[in-house]
Motif scaffolding. Structure first.
Motif, mmCIF file in Angstrom:
data_model
loop_
_atom_site.group_PDB
_atom_site.id
_atom_site.type_symbol
_atom_site.label_atom_id
_atom_site.label_comp_id
_atom_site.label_asym_id
_atom_site.label_seq_id
_atom_site.Cartn_x
_atom_site.Cartn_y
_atom_site.Cartn_z
ATOM 1 N N THR A 1 45.092 148.219 -28.907
ATOM 2 C CA THR A 1 46.119 147.182 -28.175
ATOM 3 C C THR A 1 46.962 147.229 -29.194
ATOM 4 O OG1 THR A 1 43.733 146.609 -27.621
ATOM 5 C CG2 THR A 1 45.798 144.901 -27.535
ATOM 6 N N PRO A 2 48.212 146.834 -28.785
ATOM 7 C CA PRO A 2 49.523 146.617 -29.381
ATOM 8 C C PRO A 2 49.001 145.193 -29.924
ATOM 9 C CG PRO A 2 50.144 147.450 -27.361
ATOM 10 C CD PRO A 2 48.521 147.661 -27.421
ATOM 11 N N LYS A 3 49.584 144.857 -31.048
ATOM 12 C CA LYS A 3 49.834 144.258 -31.770
ATOM 13 C C LYS A 3 51.347 143.486 -32.282
ATOM 14 C CE LYS A 3 48.174 142.198 -36.561
ATOM 15 N NZ LYS A 3 47.331 142.581 -37.849
ATOM 16 N N LEU A 4 51.585 142.474 -31.948
ATOM 17 C CA LEU A 4 52.661 141.593 -31.853
ATOM 18 C C LEU A 4 52.762 140.418 -33.535
ATOM 19 C CD1 LEU A 4 53.415 140.067 -27.909
ATOM 20 C CD2 LEU A 4 54.138 142.164 -29.432
ATOM 21 N N THR A 5 53.670 140.908 -34.213
ATOM 22 C CA THR A 5 53.857 140.048 -35.035
ATOM 23 C C THR A 5 55.207 139.585 -35.875
ATOM 24 O OG1 THR A 5 52.313 141.817 -36.285
ATOM 25 C CG2 THR A 5 53.674 140.575 -38.187
ATOM 26 N N LYS A 6 55.348 138.754 -35.595
ATOM 27 C CA LYS A 6 56.468 137.699 -36.177
ATOM 28 C C LYS A 6 56.780 137.364 -37.446
ATOM 29 C CE LYS A 6 59.656 134.206 -34.477
ATOM 30 N NZ LYS A 6 60.341 133.219 -33.890
ATOM 31 N N ILE A 7 58.024 138.374 -38.487
ATOM 32 C CA ILE A 7 58.153 137.776 -39.607
ATOM 33 C C ILE A 7 59.560 137.975 -40.198
ATOM 34 C CG2 ILE A 7 57.751 140.220 -41.996
ATOM 35 C CD1 ILE A 7 56.373 141.273 -40.483
ATOM 36 N N ASN A 8 60.094 136.626 -40.728
ATOM 37 C CA ASN A 8 60.900 136.494 -40.766
ATOM 38 C C ASN A 8 61.819 136.045 -39.388
ATOM 39 O OD1 ASN A 8 60.588 136.386 -43.833
ATOM 40 N ND2 ASN A 8 61.213 138.591 -43.665
ATOM 41 N N ASN A 9 61.102 135.699 -38.755
ATOM 42 C CA ASN A 9 62.270 135.454 -37.215
ATOM 43 C C ASN A 9 62.716 136.338 -36.467
ATOM 44 O OD1 ASN A 9 62.111 132.769 -37.550
ATOM 45 N ND2 ASN A 9 63.947 133.362 -38.606
ATOM 46 N N ASN A 10 61.901 138.470 -37.207
ATOM 47 C CA ASN A 10 61.313 139.142 -35.725
ATOM 48 C C ASN A 10 60.515 139.402 -35.261
ATOM 49 O OD1 ASN A 10 64.493 139.974 -37.136
ATOM 50 N ND2 ASN A 10 63.687 140.390 -38.424
ATOM 51 N N LEU A 11 60.432 140.277 -34.393
ATOM 52 C CA LEU A 11 59.313 140.131 -33.151
ATOM 53 C C LEU A 11 59.294 141.696 -33.375
ATOM 54 C CD1 LEU A 11 57.220 139.119 -31.554
ATOM 55 C CD2 LEU A 11 58.179 140.027 -29.931
ATOM 56 N N PHE A 12 58.110 142.043 -34.200
ATOM 57 C CA PHE A 12 57.549 143.422 -34.459
ATOM 58 C C PHE A 12 56.601 143.947 -33.359
ATOM 59 C CE2 PHE A 12 59.673 142.548 -37.946
ATOM 60 C CZ PHE A 12 60.443 143.531 -38.201
ATOM 61 N N VAL A 13 56.066 145.324 -32.746
ATOM 62 C CA VAL A 13 55.305 145.557 -32.927
ATOM 63 C C VAL A 13 54.154 146.924 -32.986
ATOM 64 C CG1 VAL A 13 54.157 146.539 -29.965
ATOM 65 C CG2 VAL A 13 55.832 144.776 -30.482
ATOM 66 N N SER A 14 52.796 146.612 -33.593
ATOM 67 C CA SER A 14 52.571 147.727 -34.088
ATOM 68 C C SER A 14 52.298 148.715 -33.092
ATOM 69 C CB SER A 14 52.314 147.469 -35.360
ATOM 70 O OG SER A 14 51.333 146.503 -34.957
ATOM 71 N N LEU A 15 51.240 149.583 -33.186
ATOM 72 C CA LEU A 15 50.502 150.288 -32.880
ATOM 73 C C LEU A 15 49.630 151.625 -33.043
ATOM 74 C CD1 LEU A 15 49.452 151.027 -29.565
ATOM 75 C CD2 LEU A 15 51.435 151.748 -29.030
ATOM 76 N N PHE A 16 48.056 151.803 -33.101
ATOM 77 C CA PHE A 16 47.878 152.682 -34.302
ATOM 78 C C PHE A 16 47.199 153.923 -33.091
ATOM 79 C CE2 PHE A 16 43.609 154.095 -36.616
ATOM 80 C CZ PHE A 16 44.494 154.690 -37.490
ATOM 81 N N ASP A 17 47.436 154.686 -33.965
ATOM 82 C CA ASP A 17 46.726 156.412 -32.647
ATOM 83 C C ASP A 17 45.753 156.879 -34.114
ATOM 84 O OD1 ASP A 17 46.225 158.699 -31.655
ATOM 85 O OD2 ASP A 17 48.469 159.367 -32.612
ATOM 86 N N SER A 18 44.728 156.739 -33.819
ATOM 87 C CA SER A 18 43.226 156.431 -34.396
ATOM 88 C C SER A 18 43.126 157.784 -34.436
ATOM 89 C CB SER A 18 42.058 156.189 -33.560
ATOM 90 O OG SER A 18 41.597 156.443 -32.307
#
Length: 81
Positions: A10-27
């Motif tokens: 499932t995509p994970k949203l992370t806010k770091i230093n006022n920047n929004l990132f989406v991470s995804l893992f291909d198992s």
């Protein structure tokens, strides 16, 4: 965004230093992806990883760090742009 067919987390949203990132893992292929808010993949990604990666500013220096594992019983930390 188009990605190769695989088994993704499932995509994970992370806010770091006022920047929004989406991470995804291909198992299925052991790859981690990092996208910016416009869903453009970071130039350093995908990376090989046995586990889903974690992202954050570990020491409040305004740099984004990646925590991952490329080998069993090891953890690696990388700073990314």
């Amino acid at each position: 965004v188009e990605l190769p067919f695989s088994n993704y987390s499932t995509p994970k949203l992370t806010k770091i230093n006022n920047n929004l990132f989406v991470s995804l893992f291909d198992s299925q292929n052991n790859k981690s992806y990092l996208f910016n808010k416009d869903l453009q993949v970071n130039s350093s990604f995908p990376i090989y990883s046995l586990i889903p990666t974690e992202f954050g500013d570990m020491d409040n220096d305004k740099k984004t760090y990646v925590i991952t594992s490329k080998q069993k019983k090891t953890i690696s930390v990388y700073a990314i742009d």
